[in-house]
Motif scaffolding. Structure first.
Motif, PDB file in Angstrom:
ATOM      1  N   ILE A  29      10.748   9.080   0.052  1.00  0.00           N
ATOM      2  CA  ILE A  29       9.538   9.511   0.751  1.00  0.00           C
ATOM      3  C   ILE A  29       8.478   8.434   0.586  1.00  0.00           C
ATOM      4  O   ILE A  29       8.155   8.031  -0.536  1.00  0.00           O
ATOM      5  CB  ILE A  29       9.030  10.850   0.198  1.00  0.00           C
ATOM      6  CG1 ILE A  29      10.090  11.944   0.394  1.00  0.00           C
ATOM      7  CG2 ILE A  29       7.725  11.253   0.870  1.00  0.00           C
ATOM      8  CD1 ILE A  29       9.731  13.273  -0.231  1.00  0.00           C
ATOM      9  N   ALA A  30       7.938   7.944   1.692  1.00  0.00           N
ATOM     10  CA  ALA A  30       6.912   6.903   1.673  1.00  0.00           C
ATOM     11  C   ALA A  30       5.536   7.548   1.752  1.00  0.00           C
ATOM     12  O   ALA A  30       5.246   8.310   2.679  1.00  0.00           O
ATOM     13  CB  ALA A  30       7.118   5.937   2.844  1.00  0.00           C
ATOM     14  N   PHE A  31       4.678   7.227   0.765  1.00  0.00           N
ATOM     15  CA  PHE A  31       3.319   7.764   0.719  1.00  0.00           C
ATOM     16  C   PHE A  31       2.355   6.597   0.888  1.00  0.00           C
ATOM     17  O   PHE A  31       2.351   5.645   0.096  1.00  0.00           O
ATOM     18  CB  PHE A  31       3.074   8.485  -0.603  1.00  0.00           C
ATOM     19  CG  PHE A  31       1.754   9.196  -0.678  1.00  0.00           C
ATOM     20  CD1 PHE A  31       1.635  10.514  -0.273  1.00  0.00           C
ATOM     21  CD2 PHE A  31       0.626   8.542  -1.150  1.00  0.00           C
ATOM     22  CE1 PHE A  31       0.408  11.175  -0.341  1.00  0.00           C
ATOM     23  CE2 PHE A  31      -0.600   9.186  -1.224  1.00  0.00           C
ATOM     24  CZ  PHE A  31      -0.707  10.511  -0.819  1.00  0.00           C
ATOM     25  N   VAL A  54      12.134  -0.180  -4.382  1.00  0.00           N
ATOM     26  CA  VAL A  54      12.017  -0.403  -2.938  1.00  0.00           C
ATOM     27  C   VAL A  54      11.158  -1.634  -2.740  1.00  0.00           C
ATOM     28  O   VAL A  54      10.037  -1.708  -3.250  1.00  0.00           O
ATOM     29  CB  VAL A  54      11.397   0.805  -2.224  1.00  0.00           C
ATOM     30  CG1 VAL A  54      11.297   0.524  -0.730  1.00  0.00           C
ATOM     31  CG2 VAL A  54      12.220   2.067  -2.477  1.00  0.00           C
ATOM     32  N   LYS A  55      11.680  -2.601  -2.012  1.00  0.00           N
ATOM     33  CA  LYS A  55      10.958  -3.847  -1.791  1.00  0.00           C
ATOM     34  C   LYS A  55      11.345  -4.427  -0.439  1.00  0.00           C
ATOM     35  O   LYS A  55      12.532  -4.542  -0.126  1.00  0.00           O
ATOM     36  CB  LYS A  55      11.283  -4.847  -2.910  1.00  0.00           C
ATOM     37  CG  LYS A  55      10.325  -6.033  -2.989  1.00  0.00           C
ATOM     38  CD  LYS A  55      10.664  -6.884  -4.200  1.00  0.00           C
ATOM     39  CE  LYS A  55       9.630  -7.983  -4.394  1.00  0.00           C
ATOM     40  NZ  LYS A  55       8.322  -7.461  -4.809  1.00  0.00           N
ATOM     41  N   GLU A 111       1.611  11.350   3.353  1.00  0.00           N
ATOM     42  CA  GLU A 111       3.013  10.995   3.507  1.00  0.00           C
ATOM     43  C   GLU A 111       3.219  10.340   4.868  1.00  0.00           C
ATOM     44  O   GLU A 111       2.751  10.844   5.883  1.00  0.00           O
ATOM     45  CB  GLU A 111       3.883  12.242   3.390  1.00  0.00           C
ATOM     46  CG  GLU A 111       5.369  11.976   3.526  1.00  0.00           C
ATOM     47  CD  GLU A 111       6.192  13.244   3.406  1.00  0.00           C
ATOM     48  OE1 GLU A 111       7.213  13.341   4.108  1.00  0.00           O
ATOM     49  OE2 GLU A 111       5.799  14.139   2.618  1.00  0.00           O
ATOM     50  N   GLU A 112       3.889   9.213   4.887  1.00  0.00           N
ATOM     51  CA  GLU A 112       4.065   8.463   6.117  1.00  0.00           C
ATOM     52  C   GLU A 112       5.440   8.644   6.726  1.00  0.00           C
ATOM     53  O   GLU A 112       5.601   8.712   7.942  1.00  0.00           O
ATOM     54  CB  GLU A 112       3.811   6.977   5.854  1.00  0.00           C
ATOM     55  CG  GLU A 112       3.733   6.135   7.105  1.00  0.00           C
ATOM     56  CD  GLU A 112       3.039   4.806   6.853  1.00  0.00           C
ATOM     57  OE1 GLU A 112       3.740   3.869   6.450  1.00  0.00           O
ATOM     58  OE2 GLU A 112       1.826   4.735   7.056  1.00  0.00           O
ATOM     59  N   SER A 113       6.458   8.729   5.896  1.00  0.00           N
ATOM     60  CA  SER A 113       7.822   8.886   6.410  1.00  0.00           C
ATOM     61  C   SER A 113       8.725   9.324   5.281  1.00  0.00           C
ATOM     62  O   SER A 113       8.367   9.267   4.100  1.00  0.00           O
ATOM     63  CB  SER A 113       8.334   7.561   6.999  1.00  0.00           C
ATOM     64  OG  SER A 113       8.454   6.582   5.982  1.00  0.00           O
ATOM     65  N   SER A 117       0.816  -1.217   0.000  1.00  0.00           N
ATOM     66  CA  SER A 117       0.000   0.000   0.000  1.00  0.00           C
ATOM     67  C   SER A 117       0.851   1.269   0.000  1.00  0.00           C
ATOM     68  O   SER A 117       0.317   2.369   0.131  1.00  0.00           O
ATOM     69  CB  SER A 117      -0.920   0.021   1.229  1.00  0.00           C
ATOM     70  OG  SER A 117      -1.807  -1.069   1.210  1.00  0.00           O
ATOM     71  N   ILE A 118       2.160   1.120  -0.139  1.00  0.00           N
ATOM     72  CA  ILE A 118       3.069   2.258  -0.049  1.00  0.00           C
ATOM     73  C   ILE A 118       3.683   2.558  -1.416  1.00  0.00           C
ATOM     74  O   ILE A 118       4.135   1.658  -2.117  1.00  0.00           O
ATOM     75  CB  ILE A 118       4.206   1.993   0.962  1.00  0.00           C
ATOM     76  CG1 ILE A 118       3.643   1.580   2.317  1.00  0.00           C
ATOM     77  CG2 ILE A 118       5.090   3.232   1.099  1.00  0.00           C
ATOM     78  CD1 ILE A 118       2.802   2.627   2.998  1.00  0.00           C
TER      79      ILE A 118
END
Length: 408
Positions: A319-321, A350-351, A328-330, A304-305
């Motif tokens: 940037i994690a959305f 990113v995995k 934005e989460e982090s 979900s990111i």
């Protein structure tokens, strides 16, 4: 007697053709160079699940499509005739499906976008058209579903809704959700020109063998008009064999900017990220922070990111959305001196909490980096280069990496 001579002649031609093929393959095998992952630091296990797909170009020899892993370099020209039908760049999951379900997979494993696989079934869908003439093309959706438990196959063909409107239709992804097959396509309309793009999601009732839904995910023109244009793409994690919670698509807007000297360069004018929730059928338009929408970035989806990688002077920022929360989460600034990430060219994914980076090209005078970074801590888990194997001539060549696959 004449009949036997004809048979002998045919067999001789077949044997000669096969022999010539394998001789040519053996010559190719000896000529093509091998590439390896040369470690500088870290754990070599971190790159065992990476497959780099690309092409090799060399003065005086034919071009070659290839893939590179930590174990081998494989060129398309080295494969047997049967192996070539499957292609050089198939992931290991496709290889397993071919071995376990050979009859069903015959002729279906060249394009991942048309396949779906889970524990109970394999789904396949393709949009086929009749001859391209002066009239409209007769588009049909051809579906096959294999029940792994019973080993029975369901086949059916349905007309594409409003098929007369379209010039071309390409399958982007296939999934099965709650007994319905979801076929995501890119449609080019007759109504304007081939640059007018519609992204569709067709829902098919497998049991009833009919189309039960046609959702237009997005409509956009990719034409170059007045020095500006847009490009629509599904994020590449959509192209896999498993279920995805979201179908995510990206629209980048570009414009020409004139310098004082009169030259032009392309500048990003903004971007949009939208998604379609597969189970609820809900369309979501994300309001991205300006620091993302106005930046050159690489986007990668994991669950979900959405992870946006944006270049900095000393590395890059991730940037994690969160699509579930629509915020934005982090963010994590990864400051590394080597490799310096080129957001425009490098491949970034990113995995499972790790960032995988590969340069997009290599030449004798150009280093090609490959790295794995822990996203939470910023620790460099692996650092290395893509290099020619030892004792190979450093000929004038170019290696282009088009795609990086990170397999589970």
């Amino acid at each position: 007697m004449i009949r036997y001579w004809k048979l002998i002649s045919i067999v001789s031609v077949i044997v000669l053709a096969i022999g010539t093929f394998y001789i040519q393959s053996a010559v190719a095998l000896s000529n093509y160079p091998r590439f390896v992952f040369q470690k500088i630091s870290g754990d070599e296990e971190e790159v065992e699940n990476i497959k780099l797909q690309g092409s090799y170009h060399d003065e005086g020899m034919q071009d070659g499509n290839l893939h590179i892993t930590s174990d081998e370099t494989v060129y398309y020209n080295e494969l047997s005739f049967l192996e070539r039908l499957g292609g050089v760049n198939q992931p290991s999951r496709i290889t397993r499906l071919r071995e376990e379900h050979r009859n069903f997979m015959r002729g279906k494993d060249r394009d991942l976008s048309m396949l779906y696989d889970d524990e109970s079934m394999i789904g396949y869908a393709n949009v086929a058209a009749g001859p391209f003439g002066s009239g409209n093309r007769d588009f049909e959706i051809k579906v096959e579903v294999l029940d792994k438990k019973s080993n029975s196959t369901t086949k059916f063909t349905v007309d594409l809704p409003e098929k007369e409107r379209y010039r071309y239709v390409y399958v982007e992804d296939v999934q099965i959700v709650n007994g319905e097959m979801k076929v995501i396509t890119r449609n080019y309309s007759y109504e304007t020109n081939s640059d007018n793009t519609e992204m569709h999601l067709y829902s098919l009732d497998i049991g009833g063998q009919k189309v039960v839904g046609d959702d237009v995910l997005i409509t956009s023109s990719e034409s170059y008009v007045g020095g500006a244009w847009s490009a629509v793409e599904f994020l590449d994690e959509t192209h896999n064999l498993s279920s995805s919670k979201y179908i995510v698509y990206n629209i980048n807007h570009w414009k020409d900017v004139q310098e004082k000297e009169g030259n032009y360069y392309q500048e990003k004018a903004g971007s949009e990220i939208s998604a379609y929730h597969m189970e609820t059928g809900k369309h979501i338009q994300f309001e991205l922070p300006e620091e993302i929408s106005q930046a050159n970035y690489k986007a990668s989806v994991d669950g979900s990111i959405i992870y946006f990688s944006i270049g900095t002077e000393t590395g890059f920022e991730v940037i994690a959305f969160n699509m579930d929360r629509q915020k934005e989460e982090s963010s994590q600034r990864l400051e590394i001196t080597r490799p310096i990430v080129d957001i425009e060219e490098d491949l970034i994914k990113v995995k499972d909490g790790k960032v995988y980076i590969s340069s997009s090209n290599k030449a004798p005078d150009r280093e090609s980096n490959i790295s794995v970074i822990d996203l939470e801590s910023g620790k460099l888990l692996y650092e290395g280069f893509i290099e020619l194997e030892k004792q190979q001539s450093n000929r004038n060549y170019s290696l282009y990496i088009h795609q990086m696959i990170v397999e589970k």
